[in-house]
Design an enzyme around this catalytic site. Sequence first.
Site, mmCIF file in Angstrom:
data_model
loop_
_atom_site.group_PDB
_atom_site.id
_atom_site.type_symbol
_atom_site.label_atom_id
_atom_site.label_comp_id
_atom_site.label_asym_id
_atom_site.label_seq_id
_atom_site.Cartn_x
_atom_site.Cartn_y
_atom_site.Cartn_z
ATOM 1 N N ASP A 1 15.768 53.630 52.190
ATOM 2 C CA ASP A 1 16.806 54.632 52.467
ATOM 3 C C ASP A 1 18.183 54.051 52.139
ATOM 4 O O ASP A 1 18.719 53.237 52.890
ATOM 5 C CB ASP A 1 16.710 55.022 53.956
ATOM 6 C CG ASP A 1 17.714 56.101 54.342
ATOM 7 O OD1 ASP A 1 18.609 56.419 53.543
ATOM 8 O OD2 ASP A 1 17.594 56.631 55.463
ATOM 9 N N GLU B 1 14.245 58.228 61.666
ATOM 10 C CA GLU B 1 14.490 58.711 60.304
ATOM 11 C C GLU B 1 13.351 58.363 59.344
ATOM 12 O O GLU B 1 12.905 59.235 58.586
ATOM 13 C CB GLU B 1 15.824 58.155 59.781
ATOM 14 C CG GLU B 1 17.009 58.838 60.449
ATOM 15 C CD GLU B 1 18.311 58.062 60.342
ATOM 16 O OE1 GLU B 1 18.381 57.084 59.578
ATOM 17 O OE2 GLU B 1 19.267 58.443 61.037
ATOM 18 N N LYS C 1 28.721 57.527 63.885
ATOM 19 C CA LYS C 1 27.351 57.096 64.183
ATOM 20 C C LYS C 1 27.290 55.568 64.342
ATOM 21 O O LYS C 1 26.387 55.038 64.981
ATOM 22 C CB LYS C 1 26.438 57.550 63.045
ATOM 23 C CG LYS C 1 24.959 57.361 63.306
ATOM 24 C CD LYS C 1 24.158 58.024 62.224
ATOM 25 C CE LYS C 1 22.688 57.711 62.299
ATOM 26 N NZ LYS C 1 21.953 58.352 61.210
#
Length: 623
Positions: free
Chosen positions: A209, A177, A71
């Site tokens: 996060d 997200e 990613k």
Amino acid sequence: MAEPIIGIDLGTTFSCVACWDEKTNKVEVIESASGRTCPSWVSFTKEGKLVGTAAKSQVASNPKNTVYDVKRIIGRSFSDPVTAEECKNFPFDVVEGSAHGEPKIVVDWRGERKELRPEEISAFVLAELKGAAERHLGKEVKSAVITVPAHFNNQQRQATKDAGRIAGLDVKRIINEPTAAALSYGLHSKNDKEGAGDKSKKANVVIFDLGGGTFDVSVLAMDEGVFEVKATGGDTHLGGEDFDNTVLAWCLEQIKAKNSDVHKKLQDNPRAMSRLRRAVENAKRAISSGMSTELEVDSLIADFDFSVTLDRAKFEELNAALFKRCIDTVKEVLDDAQCSIDDVTDLVLVGGSTRIPCIQSSLYNMFGGKIELCKSVHPDEAVAHGAAVQGHILATGGSGGGKDLAGAEMTTDLLLLDVTPLSLGIELEGKQMSTLIKRNTPIPCKKTRTYTTVDDWQTEIDVVVFEGERPHVDANNKLGSFVISGVQRARAGEPKVDVTFALDANGILNVSARDQVTGAEARAEIKAEKGRLTSDDIDKMIADAERYRAQDEELAEKTAYKTALEEALFTVQSKVAESNKPNEVKELADLMDWLELDSDTATFDDMKKRGRVIEDTWGFIVA
Ligand code: AMP
């Protein structure tokens, strides 16, 4: 019944899949063979391919062909400085694709050298999760909502969508997200309810996060069901693995002090290092609930047993500087968003590392204990959970109902919107950026502006599309270009060409240009300038995946068995050392030799035979 649309959090280190359950009327996280979260890892062997935990278990024995963290480079070109920087850390090779300058990961797969794009690696992870969802639902799953970081640009979103297609999924929506995390708490409907009669009331949500390898902070403003990303920040290289590393370094110091010979041998023994790393991570997790734990590895090297007590105070001391960095980032992002601590209405915790008590208490103190931390949804699962909420809204076209896991009523008649993360525009004379769609515009959206020529009698115009916030295009990111011919032949400045940008709900851009007088037209779906996958490429990749499915499933089973066998042998080793029975010592020595020398090429039957020996001799069941 509506066709299911599953929600997938395609993470850097872990991924997770969830879907709406018609029976319970709420979101369910689905277990794959790796559990409720699946490491975003793929390993290639002579026999096939492994995904998830089974792939991760190969890192010590097969590092060159065990691929993770893609990613970090998906949707980037090979020449992008970020790609070069990330590739330095990869034990596998990455080369420049000959056709389009995209990065390609080199692996030895079924005895053949293969070059795979990051999209293909991600597709293997997505296919694994799709399969898990199909087994859970008992039917084929064709569609998904997939999440991406808020700062992902157009190419990175496109590449993620392509990964979905390769995995056989129709990607109905790509969502941010942090937006998904907010959805998992029903924050999209909370504002509506609390602000009934007061539509001007806005919610400001901080999403914190902290995962395994990345850290993202976002401030979202929520107004009538639209989430606007006010600011984002973080560190693409900060997370749970860094906390593990500080503890690992501390353990190595202890080992060195106790036995310098073992310390030296450890450096050349990847299998032992990976066992120590696993024990460190388990200990870290344990002290999130308890105050202290024994960090133990039996027979770390030969008959050296390692054991040390890790308590919270030590863990916090080792990681104090990293924790401070996390908290300071929240302050910076709030400043960027021009949002004061008092303006924040909700704080959502996402990512496994937010379970660390010191992180939670620091955040609680920062906000003066005024706002509750939203942590009731499992932090590893909140993003997939929110993606599944969005999937359900899309699947039912707004007619579904029910409650989400956090207990909030679902506002299914609301079409949830995201915003574009970067401004989009075209290049003008002098390399100036002319913005058509400003960042943070809710999507889908469409904007038209009229442009003209710079030279007399010019009949062609180059439309060069960029994304970014800088006034000079060189500092922005080029997305692509096309030419419109047949422009009215006139003096400079006279022709009128309408350029239209249409951004769809996934953040993917279509650009068209039309001369008002001649009617000449040109258009392009703006995808990455280089390295885009064609439909043929994607179809071929889908066919390959199908062809090898059965072999890959068998390989996964065999690998899981081998890991269990290895663990059993290390456990038995300390028993044998204690009892010192000659026949058992001999049996164990033979088994250890086999493990070291022959296990990599052993058949499944051969492995099971060794498993039975362990069971018969020590009563230890290998499963
Ligand atoms: P994610 O990528 O969001 O799934 O986060 C995974 C990271 O969270 C890994 O580094 C885990 O070690 C870490 N993690 C998971 N559970 C805990 C826990 N109970 N305490 C501390 N860290 C945890």
